[in-house]
Design an enzyme around this catalytic site. Sequence first.
Site, PDB file in Angstrom:
ATOM      1  N   GLY A  81       0.800  -1.221   0.000  1.00 22.64           N
ATOM      2  CA  GLY A  81       0.000   0.000   0.000  1.00 22.64           C
ATOM      3  C   GLY A  81       0.827   1.262   0.000  1.00 22.64           C
ATOM      4  O   GLY A  81       0.438   2.280  -0.602  1.00 22.64           O
ATOM      5  N   ARG A  82       1.979   1.229   0.668  1.00 22.13           N
ATOM      6  CA  ARG A  82       2.840   2.412   0.717  1.00 22.13           C
ATOM      7  C   ARG A  82       3.352   2.825  -0.658  1.00 22.13           C
ATOM      8  O   ARG A  82       3.755   3.970  -0.864  1.00 22.13           O
ATOM      9  CB  ARG A  82       4.048   2.143   1.624  1.00 22.13           C
ATOM     10  CG  ARG A  82       3.747   2.145   3.101  1.00 22.13           C
ATOM     11  CD  ARG A  82       5.025   2.165   3.917  1.00 22.13           C
ATOM     12  NE  ARG A  82       4.716   2.233   5.329  1.00 22.13           N
ATOM     13  CZ  ARG A  82       4.870   1.214   6.174  1.00 22.13           C
ATOM     14  NH1 ARG A  82       5.332   0.060   5.727  1.00 22.13           N
ATOM     15  NH2 ARG A  82       4.561   1.350   7.442  1.00 22.13           N
ATOM     16  N   ILE A  98       1.159  10.343   6.302  1.00 22.66           N
ATOM     17  CA  ILE A  98       0.279   9.185   6.161  1.00 22.66           C
ATOM     18  C   ILE A  98       1.064   7.911   5.868  1.00 22.66           C
ATOM     19  O   ILE A  98       2.158   7.938   5.319  1.00 22.66           O
ATOM     20  CB  ILE A  98      -0.787   9.414   5.071  1.00 22.66           C
ATOM     21  CG1 ILE A  98      -0.137   9.787   3.728  1.00 22.66           C
ATOM     22  CG2 ILE A  98      -1.777  10.459   5.502  1.00 22.66           C
ATOM     23  CD1 ILE A  98      -1.120   9.872   2.585  1.00 22.66           C
ATOM     24  N   GLU A  99       0.451   6.797   6.264  1.00 23.30           N
ATOM     25  CA  GLU A  99       1.005   5.455   6.048  1.00 23.30           C
ATOM     26  C   GLU A  99       2.423   5.325   6.597  1.00 23.30           C
ATOM     27  O   GLU A  99       3.287   4.661   6.024  1.00 23.30           O
ATOM     28  CB  GLU A  99       0.927   5.081   4.562  1.00 23.30           C
ATOM     29  CG  GLU A  99      -0.521   4.991   4.087  1.00 23.30           C
ATOM     30  CD  GLU A  99      -0.661   4.549   2.653  1.00 23.30           C
ATOM     31  OE1 GLU A  99       0.250   3.878   2.158  1.00 23.30           O
ATOM     32  OE2 GLU A  99      -1.687   4.875   2.040  1.00 23.30           O
ATOM     33  N   GLY A 100       2.645   5.983   7.734  1.00 24.32           N
ATOM     34  CA  GLY A 100       3.934   5.941   8.411  1.00 24.32           C
ATOM     35  C   GLY A 100       4.647   7.269   8.286  1.00 24.32           C
ATOM     36  O   GLY A 100       5.137   7.611   7.215  1.00 24.32           O
TER      37      GLY A 100
END
Length: 617
Positions: A297-298, A428-430
């Site tokens: 996803g990243r 986002i996403e980390g």
Amino acid sequence: MSMFDKNISQEKLKSLEFAEAAREMEWKAPSFALKLFHGSLDFNLIHPFPKEDPEQKKACDEYMVKMEKFLRENLNPDEVDKTGEIPQKVYKGLADLGAFALKIPKEYDGMGFSQYSYNRIMHMVSSYCGSTAVLLSAHQSIGVPQPLKLFGTPEQKKKFLPRFAKGAISAFALTEPEAGSDPRNMTTTATPTEDGKSFLINGTKLWCTNGLIADLLVVMAVTPPKIVHGKEIKQITAFIVEGNSPGIEKIHRCTFLGLHGIQNGLMRFNNVKVPRENIVLGEGEGLKLALVTLNTGRLTLPAASTGISKWCLNVARQWSTKRHQWGSAIGEHEAVALKLSYIASHTFAQDAVTWLTSAMADDKHRDIRLEAAIAKFFCTEVCWNIVDTTLQLRGGQGYETASSLAARGMDYWPVERALRDVRINRIIEGTTDIMHLFIAREALDPHLSKIKPLLSGRTSITDKLAAAVKMAAFYAVWYPQQWFPTVVGPEVSALPKPLGEHMIYVATASKRLARETFHEMMKYQQKLESKQSILNRVVDIGTELFAISAVCSYAAMLARDGQANAVDLADSFCNESRKRIEVTFKEGGGNNDRANLKIAKKILAKDFEWMENQIIK
């Protein structure tokens, strides 16, 4: 087991152990990045540079023509930014284009695109409208489609996946007001009903992108704990939840600095009934599902960042030619020219990293957890610098809104909107800080797996002795190798000049990084986990080495295909990257960390509160 057992609070230890239990514990497939951190350059893993499957490319090229035409004719990104709404006709048009089923296999009525092709589409959409890109990405990069593809049962896939081809939108509900990067704080619960056939979900989820319009959601919730060796272990489980389920309350739509068109909100679940068969992967496997899903996803973020950076390159080039000051185009002035070079060479580097990792994601024989995190970290940071630099080049017109510029007859490139929209990519996403810790943990895993038995109070004396002997034997061979002269294979020697020289540097610097990381581990041992400045430098160097490697392989491929001046861009990036690496190495040997940490403690103790004078609080 946590990363280390000693000298940390019990609460922190429990959080580390909880996260550690959800990690992928083994490296069953090769990782180019992991080897780099440990002094080994295996260039054959990324060279020749992988290309998109020809059939996929043809289909994707045709699709992108349709997508671009649709967006240009039906979507005004500045109007979305102003009103905060993506028009309903756009939702319908995207559904008709199959845009909500880009990676869904054709057997479930989807478009069947690979990760590489999907990223190309997101790369293009992101260059035009950030809100629309996030709508599509949040839905299928981390929303229901991706977890179902990875872990869904045949029955779940047959039931849910065809709905996305018809335009169903999904969301991912993990974060809570008090549970962000530390999932052990999660309080949303899923309680089994008396008959055991369903669960009742209760709790609150925050920053759930697409949540306010989602037809389906992946909801993470705490299910009844397991008892292991007399110890209660918290369980987090992933559920597929219908968006119109009774008991779902949409409390608040969040608004942000940028991305004004996204439907992101605070949601409350009040006894929301979900059948047991809607559990994905298994009870207690929710955090593992989230981590594995994020590996792929990243990768939307590097693609999106690269698309935006290319848009900035286009703007910067046109503006630097058109704008005249002091008798010549501003691009002819040295200060501006250097900025242009940075934008072009670092956009090229993002391109290389994006398409390399996209191809890796499609290769089922690769472990990409490190590569995906590095790509996300590198591309989002570089993109932010490029957009900021582009705004600076545009000066006052960069700071002015597109609508204001258009109203007075000026070039109305929406650079200020791009700046606001891309800022979230570093969060986002980390977040960048979490990415540093994640990459460091995964990169150090081969070392930690050897040292953990010696630090654990649960290991017997006999087992500790055996582990110590095994570890000593390994390092007796491995450590001296990090001092041996660098020898590269014929694949490096055959690279066009100066790419081969840059790869020799990577091989040498990789060994130096491995040595110095090992020295820090031996010096700090269990305290290293708290030495984030050291870990950050290790990650920064490893990331730059990965980027140089990707750039050299990419440029060599393009040169073979006739794009000879790609080597010029590669050389420019590599030289700048090498300077950054040397500075970071030097900082490891001498820095002001200790003094700066003392200052921070005094700030928290209000010792410098006198500095907050003459302001309106």
